[in-house]
Structure formats: structure tokens, C-alpha cells
Design an enzyme around this catalytic site. Structure first.
Site, PDB file in Angstrom:
ATOM      1  N   ASP A 194       9.695   3.222   0.405  1.00 61.79           N
ATOM      2  CA  ASP A 194       8.537   3.892   0.993  1.00 61.79           C
ATOM      3  C   ASP A 194       8.650   3.742   2.508  1.00 61.79           C
ATOM      4  OD1 ASP A 194       6.090   4.558   2.090  1.00 61.79           O
ATOM      5  OD2 ASP A 194       4.883   3.473   0.627  1.00 61.79           O
ATOM      6  N   TYR A 215       0.875  -1.171   0.000  1.00 62.56           N
ATOM      7  CA  TYR A 215       0.000   0.000   0.000  1.00 62.56           C
ATOM      8  C   TYR A 215       0.910   1.219   0.000  1.00 62.56           C
ATOM      9  CZ  TYR A 215      -3.353   3.548   1.509  1.00 62.56           C
ATOM     10  OH  TYR A 215      -4.138   4.685   1.588  1.00 62.56           O
ATOM     11  N   LYS A 242       3.056  10.998   7.135  1.00 62.02           N
ATOM     12  CA  LYS A 242       2.422  10.731   8.427  1.00 62.02           C
ATOM     13  C   LYS A 242       2.996  11.574   9.574  1.00 62.02           C
ATOM     14  CE  LYS A 242       0.467   6.286   7.175  1.00 62.02           C
ATOM     15  NZ  LYS A 242      -0.920   6.733   7.083  1.00 62.02           N
TER      16      LYS A 242
END
Length: 443
Positions: A245, A163, A272
Site C-alpha cells: 500500500d 490504515y 492521493k
């Protein structure tokens, strides 16, 4: 029907748990109905939706959140790793209040954005130059497009269970309808030999390989160092861009998992928690790659975004990195998470229920299987209804986790919080053992 018979099967127990949940949260249910008048399913973020309806949160303090129905929960979700600071860090609050006093949305450069960039490069040396975005999704989108631009190639290698944001979802057998229309090569995670056999066929066409050093949404499944080193060697040999990532995993060490593995990617994406609770994304890498974004250079690439350098993210993010996220603190929280996961797996190993906890440091995920989990392929026999029951049982005991089983520590999470979670899992095992799971499911 007596209690033993009623709780004999997982489906019956889950239905009972949902009924009890509905009765206990009438205000959240009413708010859900109101939201559903203007948003499909009353929802604008699928991952936080819960059947039969989601709780509405109204307050947060330290490592606690409070629902509209007045119930406080120990927060072991941590906003899917973005809420690392907790909900009331005084240093971040002071920084935000100062930004409010000085004005915002001024439409120009600020000192805060350069400071934030310097702080990030100090921690992630592989990001020789970097640029900001508004989310991890954007950061990954820009990184992939950058790799395509600088290599002149089109294919992107991604991995099963990955994801990389709302438009890069690779969790199912079929292509997610919102996934960006790139030419993806979908490869198995954590299997160098199988990956080599697949991507060698496309070597001259592959622009980038993008990988999470530990899959987050896929179930907190760590990549082996062998696997990541294979990807580093293969991309170096073929001229493809290796993208790490680290939107989630950068919290696991001062320099992210790339520093722990000693592997330097060509590009890194972040997001985040680094924004201090505000929308944040960043992508960066080698000077020869990121130099293409210099507006003064020949054939420069234009990269826009109204809120890329918004004052709240830059100010709160800088304050957090300077005054809170020390190497010692990150090591402490990581160690606390390692200890907690080991304790939870001790419970799982003694239980008759199929259960295991994967992860690393302050990030983990419960899976209802006895299989050793190295990729999402190992989760095919995972008992999803039992995992849903785990969610509702822990919620009843006062714990806020992800319905998909993700559990995260934040900075204000205490040892007492961890002890309480261990006791809650022990209670779950005690109450739910003997639900009539078949021998085939007990694996």
C-alpha cells in the site's frame, strides 16, 4: 490563580488553549453549528474534525490555507499527503481548465487515461498492468478482492496500526465497526519473528499480505527493510499475494519506497496526490494477476466505477507526472523533510518534555513519548493531551497540521517555512516545559 499555577498541568493548559481557540474563531464556530444541522457533528470526514469544533477553510495558495475567520496558516498538513502540489500549481490549473473547455463525463475512453497508466508504469515497474479507482480505499479493496479471487483463499494478513482506507482500520484493540468483514489475521508490525510464528499457522489459507512500507495514519512509522524482505520471501514461498500500500509513501521516491528498498511486490496500490488534487486510486501488479481484468479473456473479472477514468483526475494527474513530479524534485522535497525532522528531533532530545518525531522524507509525526517507536505498541505511553496541546499551540502560531500530530511538506514548502516551524516547536517547548508531568510520563 497566577499564570504559573494555571499552566501547571496539561489538562488545565489544554482547556485554556481550547477556550482561546473558540474566542479566536467565531465564524468557524457559527459555520460548524450550521453544518451540524444536516451532518452528524457537522462532519463528513472524521479525521478533520477537531474538538470543540473544526476550523472552516475558505482559500488556499501555494503552501498556505486561510480560514473563514481570515487567518492564514502555513500548510504542514498537505491534505494528509494528498495535497503534495500545494494549492495553486499553474500547470495543474491549466490542465484542468483545458479539460473544462473540452467537456467532461462523456462516458467513454479517453487518451488521458492511457497516458496516465503509462506514466504510472514507468515509475512503478511492479505495476505491469493497472486499473484506476476513485480513492486509496477503493484501490486497496479491489487489490484484496483480486488476491482472494486469483488464489482461491480468504485470509488477509494486516498489521497493527495499519490504515488501508475507510473500511480497513486497524488502529484500536477492537475491530472498527466500518471495517470490511474479511477474515483478517492481525499481526505485529516490524517484527518478523512474531509475524512468522503467527501466520505460519495459516499459510495455506492466506490470500494476501497487505502492508504500508511506512505506516501513515499509524504515526509515520517506517518498516525496516528486513521486515519487508521477510514478507516478500514468505509470500513467495507460500503463494500468497504481497500487496504494498503506497497510497501515501509513493511520494517519497520516484518509484516509491519499493524502489528504495529494492523489493518488488506482487501488487501495488496508489492514491492521493497522484490525482493532482482530484479523487484518485489505482491498483496494479503482475500480468498474470491483473490479466484477469481483460474483458476479452476467459473468465474475466468485471470491474466498474463511473468515475474511474474521470477526465479531471486523468488530465491533472498526467500533467503533474509529466511536468512537475521529476525525480530531482521528489529527491529535493524528501531531503528537505529529512533535514526538518532531524532539526525537530534535536529540539526534542534537549527538551524535558516526552517528544519524538518519526517518519521519512516529507512525511513525519510527533509523538509525546521518549520511547523508540518501531510500531504502535511503542506508543502506549504516548501523552495524548500533550499532543493535543501541541496542535493548538502550533495553530495559534500559524501552522496547519493534523491534530493527531502528522506533519507533511508539499512541493511549495520553503526552507523559510521549515525554519518557522522549527522556531514554533522551540516556542512550544519553552512555554510548556514544567507542566507537571509525572516521572512515569517522562519516558
Amino acid at each position: 490563580m497566577n499564570t504559573t499555577a494555571k499552566t501547571r498541568h496539561v489538562s488545565i493548559a489544554l482547556a485554556e488553549a481550547k477556550e482561546e481557540y473558540t474566542k479566536a474563531n467565531p465564524r468557524s464556530y457559527a459555520q460548524h453549528l450550521r453544518a451540524a444541522e444536516v451532518m452528524p457533528g457537522g462532519n463528513t470526514r472524521t479525521v478533520i474534525f477537531t474538538d470543540p469544533f473544526p476550523l472552516t477553510l475558505v482559500a488556499g495558495k501555494d503552501a498556505r490555507v486561510c480560514s473563514l475567520d481570515g487567518n492564514w496558516y502555513r500548510d504542514f498538513l498537505g491534505e494528509y499527503t494528498a495535497g503534495f502540489y500545494g494549492h495553486s500549481n499553474p500547470i495543474l490549473r491549466e490542465a484542468v481548465m483545458q479539460a473544462l473547455e473540452q467537456g467532461w463525463s462523456m462516458g467513454g475512453h479517453t487518451e488521458a487515461e492511457a497516458e496516465m497508466a503509462h506514466l504510472i508504469r514507468e515509475r512503478f515497474p511492479s505495476m505491469e498492468f493497472l486499473r484506476f479507482a476513485n480513492s486509496g480505499t477503493e484501490a486497496n479493496l479491489y487489490a484484496i478482492q483480486t488476491a482472494r479471487a486469483v488464489t482461491g483463499r480468504n485470509k488477509i494478513v494486516v498489521f497493527e496500526g495499519a490504515y488501508h482506507g475507510g473500511v480497513f482500520v486497524f488502529s484500536g484493540a477492537s475491530r472498527h465497526p466500518l471495517t470490511a468483514p474479511f477474515d483478517f489475521v492481525l499481526a505485529p508490525y516490524n517484527d518478523p519473528e512474531a509475524v512468522a510464528a503467527l501466520i505460519d499457522q495459516h499459510a495455506g489459507e492466506i490470500a494476501a499480505v497487505i502492508v504500508e512500507p511506512m505506516q501513515g495514519s499509524g504515526g509515520c512509522i517506517p518498516a525496516s527493510k528486513e521486515f519487508l524482505k521477510f514478507l516478500r520471501d514468505w509470500t513467495t514461498r507460500t503463494g500468497a499475494v504481497l500487496i504494498f500500500d503506497e497510497v501515501m509513501t509513493s511520494r517519497l521516491a520516484f518509484g516509491g519506497l519499493q524502489s528504495l528498498h529494492g523489493i518488488r511486490p506482487d501488487m501495488t496500490t496508489l492514491g492521493k496526490y497522484l490525482g493532482g488534487g482530484f479523487s484518485f486510486g489505482a491498483f496494479g501488479g503482475k500480468q498474470e494477476i491483473m490479466g484477469r481484468f481483460n474483458p476479452l479473456g476467459p473468465n474475466s473479472i468485471s470491474h466498474a466505477g463511473t468515475f474511474n477514468n474521470n477526465i479531471f483526475t486523468m488530465t491533472a494527474g498526467s500533467a503533474g507526472m509529466k511536468h512537475v513530479l521529476t525525480e530531482a524534485l521528489l529527491s529535493e522535497v524528501t531531503a528537505r523533510g529529512e533535514k526538518l525532522r532531524q532539526r525537530l528531533n534535536d529540539i526534542a532530545s534537549r527538551s524535558e518534555l516526552p517528544m519524538t518525531f518519526t517518519g521519512r522524507g516529507s512525511m513525519m509525526n510527533v509523538h509525546m513519548t521518549r520511547a523508540v517507536v518501531n510500531s504502535v505498541r511503542d506508543l502506549k505511553a504516548s501523552h495524548i493531551p500533550l499532543r493535543d496541546l501541541f496542535y493548538f499551540d502550533l495553530l495559534k502560531q500559524g501552522f496547519w497540521i493534523a491534530k493527531r500530530g502528522m506533519i507533511n511538506l508539499c512541493i511549495p514548502t520553503t526552507e523559510a517555512d521549515c525554519d518557522a516551524l522549527v522556531q514554533a516547536v522551540e516556542q512550544f517547548v519553552k512555554e510548556r516545559t514544567g507542566l507537571g508531568l509525572s516521572a512515569g510520563e517522562l519516558r
